[in-house]
Write an enzyme that holds these catalytic residues in place. Structure first.
Site, mmCIF file in Angstrom:
data_model
loop_
_atom_site.group_PDB
_atom_site.id
_atom_site.type_symbol
_atom_site.label_atom_id
_atom_site.label_comp_id
_atom_site.label_asym_id
_atom_site.label_seq_id
_atom_site.Cartn_x
_atom_site.Cartn_y
_atom_site.Cartn_z
ATOM 1 N N TYR A 53 0.825 -1.218 0.000
ATOM 2 C CA TYR A 53 0.000 0.000 0.000
ATOM 3 C C TYR A 53 0.861 1.270 0.000
ATOM 4 O O TYR A 53 0.354 2.361 -0.259
ATOM 5 C CB TYR A 53 -0.964 0.046 1.194
ATOM 6 C CG TYR A 53 -1.908 -1.141 1.311
ATOM 7 C CD1 TYR A 53 -2.070 -2.035 0.262
ATOM 8 C CD2 TYR A 53 -2.636 -1.362 2.472
ATOM 9 C CE1 TYR A 53 -2.921 -3.127 0.374
ATOM 10 C CE2 TYR A 53 -3.497 -2.446 2.592
ATOM 11 C CZ TYR A 53 -3.626 -3.324 1.531
ATOM 12 O OH TYR A 53 -4.472 -4.399 1.653
ATOM 13 N N HIS A 110 0.769 -11.809 1.828
ATOM 14 C CA HIS A 110 -0.306 -11.056 1.166
ATOM 15 C C HIS A 110 -1.107 -11.883 0.150
ATOM 16 O O HIS A 110 -2.336 -11.870 0.146
ATOM 17 C CB HIS A 110 0.284 -9.808 0.507
ATOM 18 C CG HIS A 110 -0.688 -8.694 0.319
ATOM 19 N ND1 HIS A 110 -0.350 -7.377 0.395
ATOM 20 C CD2 HIS A 110 -2.019 -8.711 0.054
ATOM 21 C CE1 HIS A 110 -1.414 -6.622 0.184
ATOM 22 N NE2 HIS A 110 -2.450 -7.421 -0.030
HETATM 23 N N1 LIG Z 1 -5.450 -8.927 1.698
HETATM 24 C C1 LIG Z 1 -5.779 -8.410 0.550
HETATM 25 O O1 LIG Z 1 -5.361 -8.891 -0.521
HETATM 26 C C2 LIG Z 1 -6.698 -7.228 0.509
HETATM 27 C C3 LIG Z 1 -7.344 -6.894 -0.691
HETATM 28 C C4 LIG Z 1 -8.217 -5.804 -0.684
HETATM 29 C C5 LIG Z 1 -8.413 -5.077 0.493
HETATM 30 N N2 LIG Z 1 -7.756 -5.420 1.641
HETATM 31 C C6 LIG Z 1 -7.931 -4.654 2.921
HETATM 32 O O2 LIG Z 1 -9.322 -4.504 3.198
HETATM 33 C C7 LIG Z 1 -9.669 -3.130 3.278
HETATM 34 C C8 LIG Z 1 -11.093 -2.888 2.804
HETATM 35 O O3 LIG Z 1 -11.307 -3.371 1.491
HETATM 36 P P1 LIG Z 1 -11.469 -2.391 0.232
HETATM 37 O O4 LIG Z 1 -10.708 -1.160 0.482
HETATM 38 O O5 LIG Z 1 -11.149 -3.213 -0.979
HETATM 39 O O6 LIG Z 1 -13.038 -2.126 0.122
HETATM 40 P P2 LIG Z 1 -14.250 -1.682 1.084
HETATM 41 O O7 LIG Z 1 -13.803 -1.307 2.446
HETATM 42 O O8 LIG Z 1 -15.311 -2.723 0.936
HETATM 43 O O9 LIG Z 1 -14.802 -0.395 0.305
HETATM 44 C C9 LIG Z 1 -14.155 0.833 0.266
HETATM 45 C C10 LIG Z 1 -15.003 1.761 -0.617
HETATM 46 O O10 LIG Z 1 -16.285 1.932 -0.010
HETATM 47 C C11 LIG Z 1 -16.539 3.302 0.204
HETATM 48 N N3 LIG Z 1 -17.166 3.457 1.521
HETATM 49 C C12 LIG Z 1 -16.698 2.975 2.707
HETATM 50 N N4 LIG Z 1 -17.520 3.305 3.714
HETATM 51 C C13 LIG Z 1 -18.527 4.030 3.156
HETATM 52 C C14 LIG Z 1 -19.683 4.663 3.681
HETATM 53 N N5 LIG Z 1 -19.963 4.600 4.996
HETATM 54 N N6 LIG Z 1 -20.521 5.304 2.818
HETATM 55 C C15 LIG Z 1 -20.257 5.344 1.483
HETATM 56 N N7 LIG Z 1 -19.165 4.761 0.928
HETATM 57 C C16 LIG Z 1 -18.310 4.107 1.761
HETATM 58 C C17 LIG Z 1 -15.193 3.999 0.166
HETATM 59 O O11 LIG Z 1 -15.331 5.300 -0.338
HETATM 60 P P3 LIG Z 1 -14.963 6.615 0.557
HETATM 61 O O12 LIG Z 1 -13.459 6.639 0.648
HETATM 62 O O13 LIG Z 1 -15.551 7.722 -0.226
HETATM 63 O O14 LIG Z 1 -15.599 6.426 1.905
HETATM 64 C C18 LIG Z 1 -14.405 3.125 -0.796
HETATM 65 O O15 LIG Z 1 -14.633 3.525 -2.133
HETATM 66 C C19 LIG Z 1 -8.576 -2.458 2.431
HETATM 67 O O16 LIG Z 1 -8.493 -1.073 2.650
HETATM 68 C C20 LIG Z 1 -7.363 -3.240 2.839
HETATM 69 O O17 LIG Z 1 -6.898 -2.786 4.103
HETATM 70 C C21 LIG Z 1 -6.919 -6.499 1.658
#
Ligand SMILES: NC(=O)c1ccc[n+]([C@@H]2O[C@H](COP(=O)([O-])OP(=O)(O)OC[C@H]3O[C@@H](n4cnc5c(N)ncnc54)[C@H](OP(=O)(O)O)[C@@H]3O)[C@@H](O)[C@H]2O)c1
Length: 280
Positions: A53, A110
């Site tokens: 990241y 990862h």
């Molecule tokens: N291990 C892995 O391979 C892997 C892969 C993917 C992700 N991850 C981890 O998991 C975390 C979460 O997954 P993700 O980032 O893919 O997706 P997520 O948390 O499901 O979604 C994030 C998106 O949702 C929006 N959002 C979040 N809360 C909101 C709310 N209350 N109202 C409206 N929109 C909202 C955000 O926009 P805004 O910024 O506008 O709020 C952003 O565009 C990552 O940040 C990372 O730490 C790990």
């Protein structure tokens, strides 16, 4: 343990992980620093980052200057698969410690890397733990077969498999496998990268509870045994809303309606080139 206690923490191999964490994927350093400070202020006590990241330094700085005692925060980071060779992995873990200014509570692999023998990588990960470069170890993006293999190869307990889990994707096989080994599931992309917010079923259920569809998705995850979640946001109001899920409960019928949203093409994160053979 009451249902509310079970919602606050997931327990695995003697560790207690705050069930709701804050994710930092796609947050550049500056935004990640600002949002981690904000998340800690809101009450989050679990922060998720990764070497990939590019924001470990800012995440570490925000934790250090937050005023929250270090031992009250659960910090996870992840090693990228190009550092899975014995020796290389330990040096990568040292780099994370330096950038974070602290040892992480959890160090994850990862993504699987079929080009390096899993035995070698797990041994290096065990060694990183024994050297004190992390308190605990685990895996990410592993289907059932790789969970089994990893557990069999590891002398130290593996605590977590961090995988995508949201209402459109069933993770039944993975979750059952993890629970068999006393491990837990950390759900990434838990609000389906924003798609949850326009879902009619989640909206309908939310209206009954005075909650938004994302809060319903997060509550659905946390009401399952051995499941935590790490939603990400770049906005304070969203981070606050995502944390406001501890004052309502979904009924068995609500839970069943959300489980019924899973579909075969519901996976959002499936990178060509390095995704493993997922459970069907
Ligand atoms: N291990 C892995 O391979 C892997 C892969 C993917 C992700 N991850 C981890 O998991 C975390 C979460 O997954 P993700 O980032 O893919 O997706 P997520 O948390 O499901 O979604 C994030 C998106 O949702 C929006 N959002 C979040 N809360 C909101 C709310 N209350 N109202 C409206 N929109 C909202 C955000 O926009 P805004 O910024 O506008 O709020 C952003 O565009 C990552 O940040 C990372 O730490 C790990």
């Amino acid at each position: 343990m009451t249902m509310e206690d079970a919602m606050l923490y997931v327990e695995t191999h003697g560790a207690r992980i705050p069930a709701l964490g804050f994710g930092t994927f796609r947050l550049d350093g500056r935004t990640a620093g600002r949002m981690v400070a904000c998340a800690l202020e809101i009450g989050y006590r679990h922060i998720d980052t990764a070497q990939m990241y590019g924001n470990e330094a800012e995440v570490g700085a925000a934790i250090a200057s937050s005023g929250v005692p270090r031992d009250e925060i659960w910090l996870t980071t992840k090693i990228w698969p190009d550092s899975f060779r014995d020796g290389v992995l330990q040096r990568a873990a040292e780099t994370s410690v330096r950038r974070l200014r602290t040892e992480p509570d959890l160090l994850l692999l990862h993504w699987p890397n079929p080009e390096v023998p899993l035995r070698e990588t797990i041994r290096a990960l065990n060694d990183a733990k024994r050297q004190g470069l992390t308190r605990h170890i685990g895996i990410s993006n592993c289907p059932s077969a790789l969970i089994r293999e990893s557990v069999a190869l590891s002398e130290e307990p593996l605590l977590v498999n961090q995988v995508e889990y949201q209402p459109y994707l069933s993770q039944r096989a993975v979750l059952e496998e993890l629970l068999r080994h006393g491990m837990v599931l950390t759900a990434y992309s838990p609000v389906a990268q924003g798609k949850a917010f326009s879902d009619p079923t989640l909206t309908r259920i939310g209206e009954r509870h005075g909650k938004n569809p994302g809060q319903v998705a997060l509550r659905w995850l946390l009401q399952q045994d051995g499941v935590g979640a790490i939603p990400r946001s770049s906005r304070e109001a969203h981070a606050k809303a995502n944390f406001d899920i501890f004052d309502f409960a979904l009924s068995a019928e609500d839970m069943a309606d959300i489980f019924a949203l899973a579909r075969p093409d519901g996976r959002l994160v499936n990178p060509t080139g390095f995704a493993p053979d997922w459970d069907r």
